[in-house]
Design a protein around this motif. Sequence first.
Motif, PDB file in Angstrom:
ATOM      1  N   ALA A 213       0.842  -1.212   0.000  1.00  0.00           N
ATOM      2  CA  ALA A 213       0.000   0.000   0.000  1.00  0.00           C
ATOM      3  C   ALA A 213       0.872   1.255   0.000  1.00  0.00           C
ATOM      4  O   ALA A 213       0.575   2.238  -0.710  1.00  0.00           O
ATOM      5  CB  ALA A 213      -0.912  -0.006   1.222  1.00  0.00           C
ATOM      6  N   GLU A 214       1.962   1.231   0.750  1.00  0.00           N
ATOM      7  CA  GLU A 214       2.824   2.423   0.823  1.00  0.00           C
ATOM      8  C   GLU A 214       3.537   2.682  -0.499  1.00  0.00           C
ATOM      9  O   GLU A 214       3.746   3.829  -0.905  1.00  0.00           O
ATOM     10  CB  GLU A 214       3.838   2.272   1.971  1.00  0.00           C
ATOM     11  CG  GLU A 214       3.168   2.412   3.338  1.00  0.00           C
ATOM     12  CD  GLU A 214       4.056   2.032   4.509  1.00  0.00           C
ATOM     13  OE1 GLU A 214       5.290   1.943   4.326  1.00  0.00           O
ATOM     14  OE2 GLU A 214       3.512   1.802   5.609  1.00  0.00           O
ATOM     15  N   LEU A 215       3.894   1.600  -1.187  1.00  0.00           N
ATOM     16  CA  LEU A 215       4.535   1.753  -2.502  1.00  0.00           C
ATOM     17  C   LEU A 215       3.537   2.387  -3.478  1.00  0.00           C
ATOM     18  O   LEU A 215       3.875   3.299  -4.244  1.00  0.00           O
ATOM     19  CB  LEU A 215       5.002   0.385  -3.013  1.00  0.00           C
ATOM     20  CG  LEU A 215       5.803   0.397  -4.303  1.00  0.00           C
ATOM     21  CD1 LEU A 215       7.147   1.103  -4.126  1.00  0.00           C
ATOM     22  CD2 LEU A 215       6.050  -1.029  -4.810  1.00  0.00           C
ATOM     23  N   LYS A 216       2.284   1.928  -3.393  1.00  0.00           N
ATOM     24  CA  LYS A 216       1.236   2.470  -4.284  1.00  0.00           C
ATOM     25  C   LYS A 216       1.047   3.965  -4.025  1.00  0.00           C
ATOM     26  O   LYS A 216       0.960   4.770  -4.953  1.00  0.00           O
ATOM     27  CB  LYS A 216      -0.075   1.710  -4.031  1.00  0.00           C
ATOM     28  CG  LYS A 216      -1.175   2.067  -4.998  1.00  0.00           C
ATOM     29  CD  LYS A 216      -2.371   1.166  -4.811  1.00  0.00           C
ATOM     30  CE  LYS A 216      -3.442   1.526  -5.836  1.00  0.00           C
ATOM     31  NZ  LYS A 216      -4.646   0.742  -5.665  1.00  0.00           N
ATOM     32  N   GLN A 217       1.038   4.322  -2.749  1.00  0.00           N
ATOM     33  CA  GLN A 217       0.845   5.722  -2.381  1.00  0.00           C
ATOM     34  C   GLN A 217       2.022   6.588  -2.837  1.00  0.00           C
ATOM     35  O   GLN A 217       1.838   7.714  -3.302  1.00  0.00           O
ATOM     36  CB  GLN A 217       0.705   5.796  -0.867  1.00  0.00           C
ATOM     37  CG  GLN A 217       0.082   7.083  -0.396  1.00  0.00           C
ATOM     38  CD  GLN A 217      -0.044   7.095   1.123  1.00  0.00           C
ATOM     39  OE1 GLN A 217       0.549   6.282   1.828  1.00  0.00           O
ATOM     40  NE2 GLN A 217      -0.821   8.032   1.620  1.00  0.00           N
ATOM     41  N   ALA A 218       3.237   6.054  -2.713  1.00  0.00           N
ATOM     42  CA  ALA A 218       4.436   6.830  -3.084  1.00  0.00           C
ATOM     43  C   ALA A 218       4.523   7.024  -4.600  1.00  0.00           C
ATOM     44  O   ALA A 218       5.048   8.025  -5.078  1.00  0.00           O
ATOM     45  CB  ALA A 218       5.692   6.130  -2.580  1.00  0.00           C
ATOM     46  N   CYS A 219       3.980   6.047  -5.351  1.00  0.00           N
ATOM     47  CA  CYS A 219       4.056   6.110  -6.819  1.00  0.00           C
ATOM     48  C   CYS A 219       2.691   6.559  -7.339  1.00  0.00           C
ATOM     49  O   CYS A 219       1.977   5.786  -7.993  1.00  0.00           O
ATOM     50  CB  CYS A 219       4.453   4.756  -7.394  1.00  0.00           C
ATOM     51  SG  CYS A 219       6.019   4.140  -6.757  1.00  0.00           S
ATOM     52  N   THR A 220       2.341   7.802  -7.059  1.00  0.00           N
ATOM     53  CA  THR A 220       0.983   8.284  -7.367  1.00  0.00           C
ATOM     54  C   THR A 220       0.631   8.155  -8.849  1.00  0.00           C
ATOM     55  O   THR A 220      -0.516   7.879  -9.187  1.00  0.00           O
ATOM     56  CB  THR A 220       0.823   9.771  -6.951  1.00  0.00           C
ATOM     57  OG1 THR A 220       2.095  10.398  -7.078  1.00  0.00           O
ATOM     58  CG2 THR A 220       0.335   9.900  -5.540  1.00  0.00           C
ATOM     59  N   ASN A 221       1.601   8.365  -9.719  1.00  0.00           N
ATOM     60  CA  ASN A 221       1.318   8.258 -11.169  1.00  0.00           C
ATOM     61  C   ASN A 221       1.839   6.955 -11.755  1.00  0.00           C
ATOM     62  O   ASN A 221       2.136   6.881 -12.950  1.00  0.00           O
ATOM     63  CB  ASN A 221       1.952   9.432 -11.916  1.00  0.00           C
ATOM     64  CG  ASN A 221       1.366  10.756 -11.477  1.00  0.00           C
ATOM     65  OD1 ASN A 221       0.157  10.859 -11.253  1.00  0.00           O
ATOM     66  ND2 ASN A 221       2.208  11.761 -11.304  1.00  0.00           N
ATOM     67  N   GLY A 222       1.995   5.938 -10.919  1.00  0.00           N
ATOM     68  CA  GLY A 222       2.561   4.676 -11.395  1.00  0.00           C
ATOM     69  C   GLY A 222       4.071   4.827 -11.608  1.00  0.00           C
ATOM     70  O   GLY A 222       4.660   5.853 -11.274  1.00  0.00           O
ATOM     71  N   VAL A 223       4.669   3.789 -12.190  1.00  0.00           N
ATOM     72  CA  VAL A 223       6.129   3.785 -12.385  1.00  0.00           C
ATOM     73  C   VAL A 223       6.431   3.644 -13.879  1.00  0.00           C
ATOM     74  O   VAL A 223       5.860   2.786 -14.559  1.00  0.00           O
ATOM     75  CB  VAL A 223       6.773   2.612 -11.606  1.00  0.00           C
ATOM     76  CG1 VAL A 223       8.267   2.500 -11.901  1.00  0.00           C
ATOM     77  CG2 VAL A 223       6.531   2.769 -10.105  1.00  0.00           C
ATOM     78  N   ASP A 224       7.316   4.504 -14.385  1.00  0.00           N
ATOM     79  CA  ASP A 224       7.721   4.418 -15.800  1.00  0.00           C
ATOM     80  C   ASP A 224       9.018   3.651 -15.971  1.00  0.00           C
ATOM     81  O   ASP A 224       9.210   2.955 -16.959  1.00  0.00           O
ATOM     82  CB  ASP A 224       7.860   5.839 -16.369  1.00  0.00           C
ATOM     83  CG  ASP A 224       6.549   6.602 -16.249  1.00  0.00           C
ATOM     84  OD1 ASP A 224       5.577   6.188 -16.900  1.00  0.00           O
ATOM     85  OD2 ASP A 224       6.478   7.557 -15.453  1.00  0.00           O
ATOM     86  N   VAL A 225       9.940   3.823 -14.996  1.00  0.00           N
ATOM     87  CA  VAL A 225      11.190   3.049 -15.026  1.00  0.00           C
ATOM     88  C   VAL A 225      11.408   2.483 -13.629  1.00  0.00           C
ATOM     89  O   VAL A 225      11.429   3.241 -12.652  1.00  0.00           O
ATOM     90  CB  VAL A 225      12.406   3.931 -15.404  1.00  0.00           C
ATOM     91  CG1 VAL A 225      13.702   3.119 -15.311  1.00  0.00           C
ATOM     92  CG2 VAL A 225      12.251   4.521 -16.799  1.00  0.00           C
ATOM     93  N   TYR A 226      11.542   1.163 -13.542  1.00  0.00           N
ATOM     94  CA  TYR A 226      11.927   0.567 -12.260  1.00  0.00           C
ATOM     95  C   TYR A 226      13.357   0.066 -12.403  1.00  0.00           C
ATOM     96  O   TYR A 226      13.634  -0.835 -13.201  1.00  0.00           O
ATOM     97  CB  TYR A 226      10.983  -0.579 -11.866  1.00  0.00           C
ATOM     98  CG  TYR A 226      11.498  -1.365 -10.661  1.00  0.00           C
ATOM     99  CD1 TYR A 226      12.073  -0.718  -9.575  1.00  0.00           C
ATOM    100  CD2 TYR A 226      11.431  -2.758 -10.631  1.00  0.00           C
ATOM    101  CE1 TYR A 226      12.576  -1.427  -8.487  1.00  0.00           C
ATOM    102  CE2 TYR A 226      11.926  -3.480  -9.545  1.00  0.00           C
ATOM    103  CZ  TYR A 226      12.512  -2.798  -8.481  1.00  0.00           C
ATOM    104  OH  TYR A 226      13.022  -3.489  -7.415  1.00  0.00           O
ATOM    105  N   PHE A 227      14.283   0.651 -11.636  1.00  0.00           N
ATOM    106  CA  PHE A 227      15.692   0.221 -11.634  1.00  0.00           C
ATOM    107  C   PHE A 227      15.819  -0.813 -10.528  1.00  0.00           C
ATOM    108  O   PHE A 227      15.847  -0.478  -9.335  1.00  0.00           O
ATOM    109  CB  PHE A 227      16.615   1.422 -11.381  1.00  0.00           C
ATOM    110  CG  PHE A 227      18.049   1.155 -11.725  1.00  0.00           C
ATOM    111  CD1 PHE A 227      18.623   1.662 -12.877  1.00  0.00           C
ATOM    112  CD2 PHE A 227      18.847   0.375 -10.891  1.00  0.00           C
ATOM    113  CE1 PHE A 227      19.963   1.412 -13.193  1.00  0.00           C
ATOM    114  CE2 PHE A 227      20.176   0.113 -11.207  1.00  0.00           C
ATOM    115  CZ  PHE A 227      20.740   0.637 -12.364  1.00  0.00           C
TER     116      PHE A 227
END
Length: 343
Positions: A213-227
Amino acid sequence: MTNKTTDLTSSENRQVIIDSLPDGPLMESNYRMETGPIPEPVEAEVLCRTLVLTIGAGTRAGLQGSASYAGAPKTNIVMNGTGVGRVVKSNDPRLSEGDLVVCPSGWQEYSVHKGKNLTRVEDDIDPAHYLGALGTNGLTAYFGLLKVGDPSEGETVLVSAAAGSVGHLVGQIAKIKGCRTVGVTSTAGKCHLLEDKLGYDASVSYRSDDFRAELKQACTNGVDVYFDNTGGDILGNALFRMNEHSRIVCCGVVSQYDTSNPAGGPRGIPGLLVNKRIRMEGFLVFDFLEQYESAREEIKSWIKSGSLVPLNDEFNGLERAPAAFVDLLAGGNVGTRIIRVAD
Ligand SMILES: NC(=O)c1ccc[n+]([C@@H]2O[C@H](COP(=O)([O-])OP(=O)(O)OC[C@H]3O[C@@H](n4cnc5c(N)ncnc54)[C@H](OP(=O)(O)O)[C@@H]3O)[C@@H](O)[C@H]2O)c1
């Protein structure tokens, strides 16, 4: 770690030897100290005195046998590692006494190398930077993010092991490129550090009970690049945050190194990759060898302008290298772990 060294003089070469391969998490007792003669360089070789060494999580994969480039792990040899050394004897006209070189020194005070295999570096900056931001990890951050991740301004870049040697540089380079950055790390203290000192816009602890849930909240616009430096559960959760046409940069699998039983891959592959047209791509920094020099120039210019602040995290003394390695795998480092071996 057992210590077979009794009488140290400057004509001896102190070495850290792999005593046994880890059966479970790495321990200091997997190493022992020994003292040997200083090796003599033959024609076309040089003798280097190690000034600084670096230790990175990827070295643990070598002891596990899961790093293709490292070969099968062995015992009773000097622990492998990269250092910066001062040339103290040269039988190669390309290098002179006093030159500073990056070399595969291993964990020892003196080592001999073919001169043609060494990279001479300038004496204008703390040599430790040639093992961090200007070394393999800086280049890994640079090429992994810019060539594999290919972020555009305004996109969200998520980074795991975000305070580590590679991760703290990925976050800063992504900011230079105008991206929004989210870092994943272990503790609340390290989360604060990601935001206050390393410029991340948001941070999440993977140890939190509410990580998903916290990851979802931190990535409000989703993720474009995950390193992805970690694989494992962090990758499993990140997959569900990826936007359409996003990219996953597979850099390493640190969550699965310090064990004899690595876990399998996460759910969602390949289904999610297909539905969201996600590109998931692994890379090795050596793939970009021919572009190292220009990348180093650009990284150096960012350091000089203050837009990139490389962090080194130091232990003093060769004999402390095993403890520094165990501590690193437990998340003790911020930035690049350096061992100071000599002045
Ligand atoms: N592809 C390439 O060419 C290339 C080149 C160099 C390095 N690499 C890879 O890049 C990755 C990062 O290397 P590095 O040298 O930057 O690392 P590092 O500085 O050695 O940092 C390791 C960090 O990993 C985190 N960690 C440890 N155990 C973990 C776990 N179980 N789950 C999640 N995080 C854990 C810890 O930070 P926390 O406090 O956040 O847990 C630790 O500080 C590694 O996977 C390495 O193999 C790849």
